[in-house]
Each structure stands twice: as C-alpha cells, then as structure tokens.
Design a protein around this motif. Sequence first.
Motif, PDB file in Angstrom:
ATOM      1  N   HIS A 170      53.670  20.996  21.727  1.00  0.00           N
ATOM      2  CA  HIS A 170      53.178  20.000  20.575  1.00  0.00           C
ATOM      3  C   HIS A 170      51.655  20.886  21.032  1.00  0.00           C
ATOM      4  O   HIS A 170      50.865  19.732  21.185  1.00  0.00           O
ATOM      5  CB  HIS A 170      53.465  18.607  21.643  1.00  0.00           C
ATOM      6  N   ILE A 171      51.435  22.074  21.414  1.00  0.00           N
ATOM      7  CA  ILE A 171      49.876  22.299  21.678  1.00  0.00           C
ATOM      8  C   ILE A 171      48.596  22.136  20.632  1.00  0.00           C
ATOM      9  O   ILE A 171      47.621  21.943  19.956  1.00  0.00           O
ATOM     10  CB  ILE A 171      49.075  23.701  21.751  1.00  0.00           C
ATOM     11  N   TYR A 172      50.357  22.308  19.132  1.00  0.00           N
ATOM     12  CA  TYR A 172      49.118  22.397  17.396  1.00  0.00           C
ATOM     13  C   TYR A 172      48.750  21.017  17.426  1.00  0.00           C
ATOM     14  O   TYR A 172      47.768  20.466  16.621  1.00  0.00           O
ATOM     15  CB  TYR A 172      49.488  23.273  16.925  1.00  0.00           C
ATOM     16  N   SER A 173      49.861  20.045  17.342  1.00  0.00           N
ATOM     17  CA  SER A 173      49.723  19.048  16.871  1.00  0.00           C
ATOM     18  C   SER A 173      48.639  17.665  17.395  1.00  0.00           C
ATOM     19  O   SER A 173      48.117  17.117  16.667  1.00  0.00           O
ATOM     20  CB  SER A 173      51.249  18.397  16.364  1.00  0.00           C
ATOM     21  N   LEU A 174      48.591  18.971  18.749  1.00  0.00           N
ATOM     22  CA  LEU A 174      48.401  17.755  20.031  1.00  0.00           C
ATOM     23  C   LEU A 174      46.476  18.019  19.113  1.00  0.00           C
ATOM     24  O   LEU A 174      45.830  16.898  19.772  1.00  0.00           O
ATOM     25  CB  LEU A 174      47.838  17.821  21.481  1.00  0.00           C
TER      26      LEU A 174
END
Length: 271
Positions: A170-174
Amino acid sequence: MDCCICSSVPTILRPPRNTICGSCYEGAKNVISLMNKFENDKVNTSVVSFPNSCKPQPLANIPKWMNNMKEKEDELNERVNFLSSFVSLFKEQILTDIQLKPGNGGPSISAHRALLAARSEIFKNMLDSDSCKAPANDTITLAELNHEELESLLEFLYSGNLGIEKLEKHIYSLTLAADKYEIHFLLKFCERYMLKSLDSSNVLDVLEISDVCSNKILKETALNFIIKNLEDIVFSAKFEAFVAKNPCLSVHITRAFLMDAKSRRRNDIIA
C-alpha cells in the motif's frame, strides 16, 4: 604489514607494535568522525553551549560513547512502548467514538477522534467542523482508500509503524493519504522506504507519486535513476503507459537526459 589491531596473533607482532593497516586507520577515522558528528549535533540542538564537547573524541572514549548510545536507545524504546499503548485500544475497539468508512463500500472501521486529531491537522479540522460536531460513532468517509488501505493507515497512526508486507502493498496509496491529510511522519516513513527500494520496476511509479506530492527529494532521485538506467526503462511496456498518462513528466525525463549528456560531453572535453 603487521597490524596491532586486526592481526590474528598480536602477541608476536614485530616491532614497532604501534603500526596499523590502512583499513583499521580509515575505520578509526570514520569512528572518530561519527562520534564528533553526534557531539556537534547535540551541541547545536541544545539551548546551553558546551564548547568542550566539540573537541575531537579519542578512541578511548568509544566504550563510554557506546554505553551512552545504548542508554538512549533503551530510553527511546521505553518511550515508544509507552506512547503506543493506544494500539491495544484500537485492536480491541475500546472506547471508540468515530467510524471511518473506505471509499469502495467496504465495512467501516472504528477509531478515536482524539488520536486522529493529534496525528493530522486536517483530521483535526474535519472533526472540529460544525458538520462533525455530532454524537459518538459518527462516520466520515475517506473516499481515496479501500478497506485494506484504510486499515493500514489506521494501524500506522496508532503504532507509528507498519509491517513490511503491508507497506510494500500500500506504499503509494499511503503516501497520497499522508500528503492529503498532512501526516508528515507517515510521509517521511514512505519516502525512506521508496528511496531504499528504488529499482527499474518501480521508479516510474515513484516519479509519478513524487510529482503528485511535490516531493523534491524523491523526484530528483527517481530522475537520476532513470537517466542512469534509461535503456532498460524506456524500452519497457510500462514506459509506454507512463508516457501516455504523464506527458509532462516524460518531458522532464527527456530534458534531464539531454542535460546529463551535455554535462558528460563537457567533462570529456575538459579531461
């Protein structure tokens, strides 16, 4: 040359016994520089000045210095454990007073208004607005996050950390959520991960995220990586989709490549 530090049999060293090899010499210099850096940082961030702390630190001070570092580490760990006591309230859903609803229609997650307000000025303003001055268990929707992403965001807000599998997934959404809701610690946390894991498979995604979040460090690092690995990246199918979606960033890549080529030609001429 026999070295009085790293030799496996120092008791039979030939005179003089105070000689050290190049590796140990460089290592000793690096250790002293590190000690002095920490001491100077401590002085610069202190209200009171300690001139003597800026003097070069001899290697004999290493045991004392390391003990001090260990004591500080233990103190920080105790503090983290104390401050993360909210995690149990979240996991056991004790005294929750707000519902957070994801944007994909998934189930809402209970949380605590006070913690959300403490972690984000945006959340604080949202919860303090007239529309949110409502009874307990009121609901707010985070439309940009699905249920898993919302759960990961809340886990980080409560604990200040996130497992590597969830972070990677979830790195990009976070990162986008951290930027939107001004969660600066999470934004820095995600930035460090992206810088450490940067490779040809994700650099275009990182460049895109850096542009959305106006992150200069990420953007410059991603561009430099692309220029150094241009052939592998531009002939990939992912690059074609990237160009169609991000024409302005594609122009940035082209300009950065031309500037780099021009700089290298100039250096070759000078050499």
